[in-house]
Write a protein that holds these residues in place. Structure first.
Motif: not given
Length: 334
Positions: A86-97
């Motif tokens: 909800r906070l991330m800007r459009p076009g930003a990437l979310l990643a996880d491990t």
């Protein structure tokens, strides 16, 4: 340049998160490490915050980030998806491990279907270094950020291997859960046999030496981590059942009866060395010679290995040479 001018690594004080934070910083990214507790003796090394309920400072960092990487336990990562995206800007990437993929895929579908996302599971201990090692990559939603992060992994010496979420969990159930179950079960069997491990180490042929070395390596790790791998993967239980069934099948193939009274390791077993009617003599009419059936098993497993068979044999030969520090071929049948 990393492709991520500003990045946030949640759990960056841990081994996996620290590895990726270092990779990003080396590539020129301004990387903020977020954790619940800072590293010992380094109170300013990270922003202390709860990613599942971001405070003002963490929320501002998440809004500005080009990449947010969650290097935390699965329970935390899944709870973080909704508030973080909800906070991330459009076009930003979310990643996880995460080491299990299907749960994250469902959470993203429910709360952030439009966010670029890739899951990266390093298939090695971070202390071993990334160079030449595989990193399982599960792309939920592709985009330029995903491409940039996979290139960054390659630039750091890693070898990204793309899998679907289902393929990932099925594969790691075999490469991790099954493998660890085999090694620890081997150790439990040694304990039940009551053998002297010093005598084993002194007399063991190369395959047994390798198994002892694998057992020693696992025992140098964290029981919590190994237990979590067994419990968290939805396919791990099937892998363990397959192992148990395979051992029973092998015992039946050899003609083994687990309840037979002539087992020399049973306390009440009679001495039947001179019994003319004993049934475990392959030359006796009542005996069993499993060679024919084992021929079929070997053929089936050779087909399973396919083109990897020859490469695996070469790899094992090199491993045995390392064990003995010799240039001869080593032992093949023991």
């Amino acid at each position: 340049m990393s492709g991520f001018p500003r990045s946030v690594v949640v759990g960056g004080s841990g081994a996996v998160g620290g590895m990726f934070a270092g990779l990003l910083r080396e590539a020129g990214s301004r990387t903020l490490v977020v954790d619940l507790v800072p590293p010992p003796g380094r109170p300013d090394a990270c922003l202390v915050g709860d990613v599942t309920a971001p405070g003002p400072e963490l929320a501002a960092a998440l809004r500005d980030a080009d990449l947010v990487l969650l290097a935390v336990h699965e329970d935390v990562a899944l709870k973080a998806v909704a508030p973080v995206t909800r906070l991330m800007r459009p076009g930003a990437l979310l990643a996880d491990t995460l080491s299990v993929r299907t749960g994250m895929a469902a959470e993203l579908a429910a709360h952030a279907p439009g966010v670029q996302h890739v899951g990266l599971n390093p298939m090695f201990a971070p202390a071993a270094g990334m160079t030449g090692r595989p990193v399982a990559a599960v792309v939920t939603r592709d985009g330029p950020g995903v491409t940039a992060l996979l290139r960054l992994v390659e630039g750091g010496g890693g070898r990204p291997v793309r899998l679907t979420a289902e393929e990932h969990d099925r594969t790691t159930a075999a490469t991790q859960a099954l493998t660890h179950a085999v090694i620890l079960s081997f150790g439990l069997a040694l304990a039940r046999l009551g053998v002297d491990v010093r005598a084993l180490a002194a007399t063991a042929p190369p395959p047994h030496q390798v198994l002892l070395a694998l057992l020693a390596r696992v025992l140098g790790g964290s029981p919590e981590v190994y237990g979590d791998i067994q419990r968290s993967n939805p396919r791990a239980a099937s892998a363990r059942r397959a192992l148990a069934e395979a051992l029973r099948s092998f015992a039946a193939l050899i003609g083994d009866d687990p309840d037979r009274a002539d087992d020399p390791d049973r306390a009440d077993a009679p001495d039947r060395a001179d019994d003319p009617d004993r049934g475990d003599d392959p030359g006796h009419p009542g005996g069993f010679d499993g060679a024919g059936n084992l021929d079929g098993v070997f053929e089936e497993l050779r087909r399973l290995m396919g083109p990897e068979l020859a490469a695996g044999q070469d790899h094992c030969q090199e491993l045995f040479r390392t064990l003995h520090r010799t240039d001869d071929e080593g032992e093949k049948d023991r």
